[in-house]
Design a protein around this motif. Structure first.
Motif, PDB file in Angstrom:
ATOM      1  N   PRO A  99     -81.708  -9.244  24.456  1.00 53.24           N
ATOM      2  CA  PRO A  99     -82.242  -9.767  25.757  1.00 53.24           C
ATOM      3  C   PRO A  99     -81.330 -10.622  26.555  1.00 53.24           C
ATOM      4  CG  PRO A  99     -82.713 -11.088  23.720  1.00 53.24           C
ATOM      5  CD  PRO A  99     -81.668  -9.857  23.245  1.00 53.24           C
ATOM      6  N   ALA A 100     -81.648 -10.706  27.878  1.00 50.87           N
ATOM      7  CA  ALA A 100     -81.020 -11.406  28.755  1.00 50.87           C
ATOM      8  C   ALA A 100     -81.282 -12.961  28.745  1.00 50.87           C
ATOM      9  CB  ALA A 100     -81.466 -10.769  30.360  1.00 50.87           C
ATOM     10  N   ALA A 101     -80.124 -13.531  28.765  1.00 51.43           N
ATOM     11  CA  ALA A 101     -80.210 -15.054  28.603  1.00 51.43           C
ATOM     12  C   ALA A 101     -80.836 -15.558  29.905  1.00 51.43           C
ATOM     13  CB  ALA A 101     -78.751 -15.624  28.592  1.00 51.43           C
ATOM     14  N   PRO A 102     -81.867 -16.454  29.484  1.00 52.44           N
ATOM     15  CA  PRO A 102     -82.671 -17.012  30.677  1.00 52.44           C
ATOM     16  C   PRO A 102     -81.688 -17.788  31.630  1.00 52.44           C
ATOM     17  CG  PRO A 102     -82.936 -18.314  28.660  1.00 52.44           C
ATOM     18  CD  PRO A 102     -82.177 -17.235  28.108  1.00 52.44           C
ATOM     19  N   PRO A 103     -81.816 -17.939  32.744  1.00 54.17           N
ATOM     20  CA  PRO A 103     -80.843 -18.288  33.862  1.00 54.17           C
ATOM     21  C   PRO A 103     -81.019 -19.779  33.661  1.00 54.17           C
ATOM     22  CG  PRO A 103     -82.943 -18.054  34.902  1.00 54.17           C
ATOM     23  CD  PRO A 103     -83.013 -17.237  33.467  1.00 54.17           C
ATOM     24  N   ASP A 104     -79.504 -20.378  33.631  1.00 53.68           N
ATOM     25  CA  ASP A 104     -79.278 -21.952  33.505  1.00 53.68           C
ATOM     26  C   ASP A 104     -79.743 -22.465  34.783  1.00 53.68           C
ATOM     27  OD1 ASP A 104     -78.465 -24.344  33.081  1.00 53.68           O
ATOM     28  OD2 ASP A 104     -76.097 -23.776  33.048  1.00 53.68           O
ATOM     29  N   THR A 105     -81.164 -23.111  34.443  1.00 49.63           N
ATOM     30  CA  THR A 105     -81.817 -24.050  35.264  1.00 49.63           C
ATOM     31  C   THR A 105     -81.042 -25.657  35.559  1.00 49.63           C
ATOM     32  OG1 THR A 105     -83.554 -24.503  34.075  1.00 49.63           O
ATOM     33  CG2 THR A 105     -83.707 -22.662  35.189  1.00 49.63           C
ATOM     34  N   GLY A 106     -80.131 -25.812  34.777  1.00 48.63           N
ATOM     35  CA  GLY A 106     -79.664 -27.011  34.565  1.00 48.63           C
ATOM     36  C   GLY A 106     -80.688 -28.111  34.067  1.00 48.63           C
ATOM     37  N   ARG A 107     -81.586 -27.617  33.245  1.00 45.34           N
ATOM     38  CA  ARG A 107     -82.583 -28.287  32.537  1.00 45.34           C
ATOM     39  C   ARG A 107     -81.944 -29.070  31.519  1.00 45.34           C
ATOM     40  NH1 ARG A 107     -86.277 -30.790  29.991  1.00 45.34           N
ATOM     41  NH2 ARG A 107     -87.999 -29.877  29.361  1.00 45.34           N
ATOM     42  N   VAL A 108     -82.117 -30.381  31.706  1.00 45.57           N
ATOM     43  CA  VAL A 108     -81.532 -31.276  30.757  1.00 45.57           C
ATOM     44  C   VAL A 108     -82.677 -31.842  29.751  1.00 45.57           C
ATOM     45  CG1 VAL A 108     -80.795 -34.085  30.738  1.00 45.57           C
ATOM     46  CG2 VAL A 108     -80.318 -32.577  32.669  1.00 45.57           C
ATOM     47  N   TRP A 109     -82.391 -31.481  28.476  1.00 43.03           N
ATOM     48  CA  TRP A 109     -83.180 -31.801  27.492  1.00 43.03           C
ATOM     49  C   TRP A 109     -83.038 -33.084  26.682  1.00 43.03           C
ATOM     50  CZ3 TRP A 109     -86.574 -28.001  26.773  1.00 43.03           C
ATOM     51  CH2 TRP A 109     -86.373 -26.601  27.299  1.00 43.03           C
ATOM     52  N   PRO A 110     -84.033 -33.539  25.880  1.00 47.11           N
ATOM     53  CA  PRO A 110     -84.127 -34.651  25.270  1.00 47.11           C
ATOM     54  C   PRO A 110     -82.816 -34.536  24.289  1.00 47.11           C
ATOM     55  CG  PRO A 110     -86.190 -34.093  25.360  1.00 47.11           C
ATOM     56  CD  PRO A 110     -85.374 -33.002  26.063  1.00 47.11           C
ATOM     57  N   SER A 111     -82.175 -35.857  23.844  1.00 46.22           N
ATOM     58  CA  SER A 111     -81.086 -35.783  22.858  1.00 46.22           C
ATOM     59  C   SER A 111     -81.876 -35.046  21.655  1.00 46.22           C
ATOM     60  CB  SER A 111     -80.882 -37.046  22.663  1.00 46.22           C
ATOM     61  OG  SER A 111     -81.692 -37.900  22.273  1.00 46.22           O
ATOM     62  N   ALA A 112     -82.718 -35.198  21.334  1.00 43.85           N
ATOM     63  CA  ALA A 112     -83.362 -34.533  20.014  1.00 43.85           C
ATOM     64  C   ALA A 112     -83.434 -33.067  20.131  1.00 43.85           C
ATOM     65  CB  ALA A 112     -84.864 -35.222  19.515  1.00 43.85           C
ATOM     66  N   GLY A 134     -92.407 -31.597  25.635  1.00 45.32           N
ATOM     67  CA  GLY A 134     -93.571 -32.227  26.349  1.00 45.32           C
ATOM     68  C   GLY A 134     -94.363 -33.320  25.281  1.00 45.32           C
ATOM     69  N   PHE A 135     -94.320 -32.823  24.014  1.00 41.85           N
ATOM     70  CA  PHE A 135     -94.859 -33.576  22.797  1.00 41.85           C
ATOM     71  C   PHE A 135     -93.972 -35.108  22.522  1.00 41.85           C
ATOM     72  CE2 PHE A 135     -94.191 -34.597  18.154  1.00 41.85           C
ATOM     73  CZ  PHE A 135     -95.512 -34.797  18.055  1.00 41.85           C
ATOM     74  N   LEU A 136     -92.750 -34.949  22.814  1.00 41.02           N
ATOM     75  CA  LEU A 136     -91.669 -36.043  22.427  1.00 41.02           C
ATOM     76  C   LEU A 136     -91.845 -36.939  23.871  1.00 41.02           C
ATOM     77  CD1 LEU A 136     -88.570 -34.432  21.156  1.00 41.02           C
ATOM     78  CD2 LEU A 136     -90.226 -35.573  19.896  1.00 41.02           C
ATOM     79  N   ARG A 137     -92.020 -36.217  25.039  1.00 44.16           N
ATOM     80  CA  ARG A 137     -92.153 -37.318  26.154  1.00 44.16           C
ATOM     81  C   ARG A 137     -93.397 -37.978  26.470  1.00 44.16           C
ATOM     82  NH1 ARG A 137     -92.549 -33.356  29.648  1.00 44.16           N
ATOM     83  NH2 ARG A 137     -94.946 -33.313  29.426  1.00 44.16           N
TER      84      ARG A 137
END
Length: 356
Positions: A99-112, A134-137
């Motif tokens: 499967p094609a990798a999802p495009p890099d949207t520059g999403r910044v994820w929580p450290s966890a 969303g749960f962690l946020r």
């Protein structure tokens, strides 16, 4: 026993989903039957001794073939026919385009979630991370731990989704954990009632394999306790269910410090407590012991009935759990006979409270 075909969109039953993940992670495209069996038992320990295990495994493999995930062999020579239903000696993973990798949207994820984000390349994996983020946020890390399926329903709208995700690479790698999601697995419960009586140094749980014997043991224990006998738990193991349900013993209060079991004297009736003893040991619980006096009474008063002959080595192995009664039980199995526990019924139990 026939399961429905795979749902549109890749919806699979819990066992099929677990096997799908195991097949996907396997180093070879061809996966042997013994490896599939180990994966199935790793998902559901009760399959190690269940008489329905072969049928459940075949249903799950058929479900995977319908979904286009695996190919089952053609021809009787490629099937294990030592028992029913026949099972494929191997299955083959269906090649799939990467499967094609999802495009890099520059999403910044929580450290966890950063470790999981480095793994997630499929759209469905990214969707899982979005739900967890969303749960962690929303303060999820500060919430109490709840049963796994409650959290699964909250996060994904599907109470069984987490069951399947536990075998995925996001969880198998340790990047995601149930602790992070503030939830925990819950063992299958079993019926148990506390009978008040004289306090003793230990809190005993006496478990019956069959529900009629459970009812008799409960009534006899109440009569015995009313006459000055000890307090104890009396439980109904639910047959095969007890192999995994024993892990719910810590839910009982006061917590049992000793677990005794009484079941049929036949191969299946002995395999159940042997498997339950393994579960109890892994869970750090008291070992599952035989209710020796009740089994002694069963050997003395039971009605012998015909059963499948058990090979001597198998009979000796499964009967060893009975300790001093092992030889007598092994002879019973190798003679092709069985004893139903209902022979130690209410009238005999009331007449012999010392058996309790």
């Amino acid at each position: 026993m026939s399961r429905p075909p795979a749902l549109p969109g890749g919806g699979l039953g819990a066992l099929a989903a677990h096997l799908s993940a195991a097949v996907a992670a396997h180093r070879r495209q061809t996966v042997q039957l013994d490896e599939l069996y180990r994966a199935a038992v790793g998902f559901d320990r009760s399959l190690a001794t269940s008489v329905a295990a072969r049928g459940e495994l075949l249903d799950a493999l058929t479900e995977l073939e319908r979904a286009g995930i695996v190919t089952l062999p053609r021809g009787a020579a490629h099937y294990d026919r030592r028992s029913s239903p026949p099972l494929p000696r191997w299955i083959r993973r269906t090649p799939a385009a990467r499967p094609a990798a999802p495009p890099d949207t520059g999403r910044v994820w929580p450290s966890a979630l950063q470790a999981a984000a480095r793994i997630a390349r499929r759209p469905e994996e990214v969707a899982v991370l979005e739900a967890v983020a969303g749960f962690l946020r929303d303060g999820g890390a500060e919430r109490i731990s709840v049963p796994l399926r409650e959290r699964s329903l909250e996060l994904f709208g599907d109470e069984k989704r987490l069951d399947a995700l536990l075998s995925s690479r996001l969880f198998a790698s340790g990047a995601l954990t149930l602790s992070l999601l503030r939830c925990h697995p819950v063992p299958m419960p079993f019926a148990a009632q506390w009978v008040p009586g004289v306090d003793s140094a230990e809190v005993e749980l006496l478990v019956a394999e069959n529900h009629h014997t459970y009812a008799s043991l409960l009534e006899a224990t109440r009569a015995h306790s009313a006459a000055g006998g000890p307090a104890r738990w009396v439980g109904y193991g639910g047959g095969q269910q007890f192999c995994s349900a024993v892990a719910s013993v810590p839910l009982l209060q006061p917590a049992p410090t000793r677990i005794r079991y009484f079941g049929d004297l036949d191969r299946r009736g002995l395999e159940i407590p042997v498997a339950a003893a393994v579960t109890a040991t892994v869970a750090g619980l008291p070992t599952v012991e035989p209710a020796i006096l009740l089994y002694t009474a069963l050997l003395a008063h039971g009605r012998r009935a015909s059963a499948a002959v058990v090979p001597a080595h198998s009979a000796a192995a499964v009967s060893s759990w009975l300790g001093p009664l092992a030889s007598a039980a092994a002879r019973l199995l190798t003679d092709g006979q069985r004893l139903a526990q209902e022979a130690v019924g209410l009238e005999r139990l009331l007449a012999h409270p010392e058996w309790l």
